[in-house]
Scaffold this motif. Structure first.
Motif, PDB file in Angstrom:
ATOM      1  N   ILE A  74       1.092  -1.054   2.078  1.00  0.00           N
ATOM      2  CA  ILE A  74       2.158  -1.657   1.292  1.00  0.00           C
ATOM      3  C   ILE A  74       3.378  -0.758   1.394  1.00  0.00           C
ATOM      4  O   ILE A  74       3.305   0.444   1.127  1.00  0.00           O
ATOM      5  CB  ILE A  74       1.734  -1.805  -0.189  1.00  0.00           C
ATOM      6  N   ARG A  75       4.487  -1.324   1.806  1.00  0.00           N
ATOM      7  CA  ARG A  75       5.742  -0.579   1.870  1.00  0.00           C
ATOM      8  C   ARG A  75       6.674  -1.132   0.798  1.00  0.00           C
ATOM      9  O   ARG A  75       6.861  -2.343   0.706  1.00  0.00           O
ATOM     10  CB  ARG A  75       6.408  -0.749   3.222  1.00  0.00           C
ATOM     11  N   PRO A  76       7.249  -0.239   0.021  1.00  0.00           N
ATOM     12  CA  PRO A  76       8.171  -0.716  -1.017  1.00  0.00           C
ATOM     13  C   PRO A  76       9.464  -1.249  -0.407  1.00  0.00           C
ATOM     14  O   PRO A  76       9.933  -0.759   0.627  1.00  0.00           O
ATOM     15  CB  PRO A  76       8.431   0.528  -1.861  1.00  0.00           C
ATOM     16  N   ILE A  77      10.039  -2.238  -1.045  1.00  0.00           N
ATOM     17  CA  ILE A  77      11.293  -2.826  -0.563  1.00  0.00           C
ATOM     18  C   ILE A  77      12.475  -1.935  -0.944  1.00  0.00           C
ATOM     19  O   ILE A  77      13.363  -1.679  -0.151  1.00  0.00           O
ATOM     20  CB  ILE A  77      11.471  -4.241  -1.144  1.00  0.00           C
ATOM     21  N   LEU A  78      12.469  -1.442  -2.175  1.00  0.00           N
ATOM     22  CA  LEU A  78      13.537  -0.579  -2.665  1.00  0.00           C
ATOM     23  C   LEU A  78      12.967   0.781  -3.041  1.00  0.00           C
ATOM     24  O   LEU A  78      11.855   0.876  -3.535  1.00  0.00           O
ATOM     25  CB  LEU A  78      14.202  -1.200  -3.894  1.00  0.00           C
TER      26      LEU A  78
END
Length: 87
Positions: A74-78
């Motif tokens: 999971i990569r954060p958007i912000l």
């Protein structure tokens, strides 16, 4: 089989029938119990019951907590930089 003429309202009437035919009555009760109770004696099967797991067991009725899942990232958007101390 011998036919006995009795008064069905006498206290001995049903006891006489039972004592003479108890084996047949017990066989009938046993056969009826097999016919009507065949699904009630099934045991629960432990396994993974989660439909999203890799090792889903469709026959399992009780979750044993050993479900396995595909790994993912999971990569954060912000991204926010927070201060080191709170005021």
């Amino acid at each position: 089989m011998e036919f006995i003429c009795c008064n069905p309202f006498e206290s001995d009437f049903y006891m006489n029938i039972f004592t003479r035919h108890y084996k047949s009555i017990l066989k009938l009760i046993f056969i009826m119990s097999l016919l009507f109770c065949k699904n009630s004696a099934t045991a629960q099967k432990c396994g993974c019951t989660d439909s999203f797991a890799k090792n889903l067991d469709l026959k399992a009725t009780l979750n044993n907590g050993k479900c396995k899942y595909n790994s993912f990232n999971i990569r954060p958007i912000l991204v926010f930089n927070l201060p080191k101390t709170l005021n």
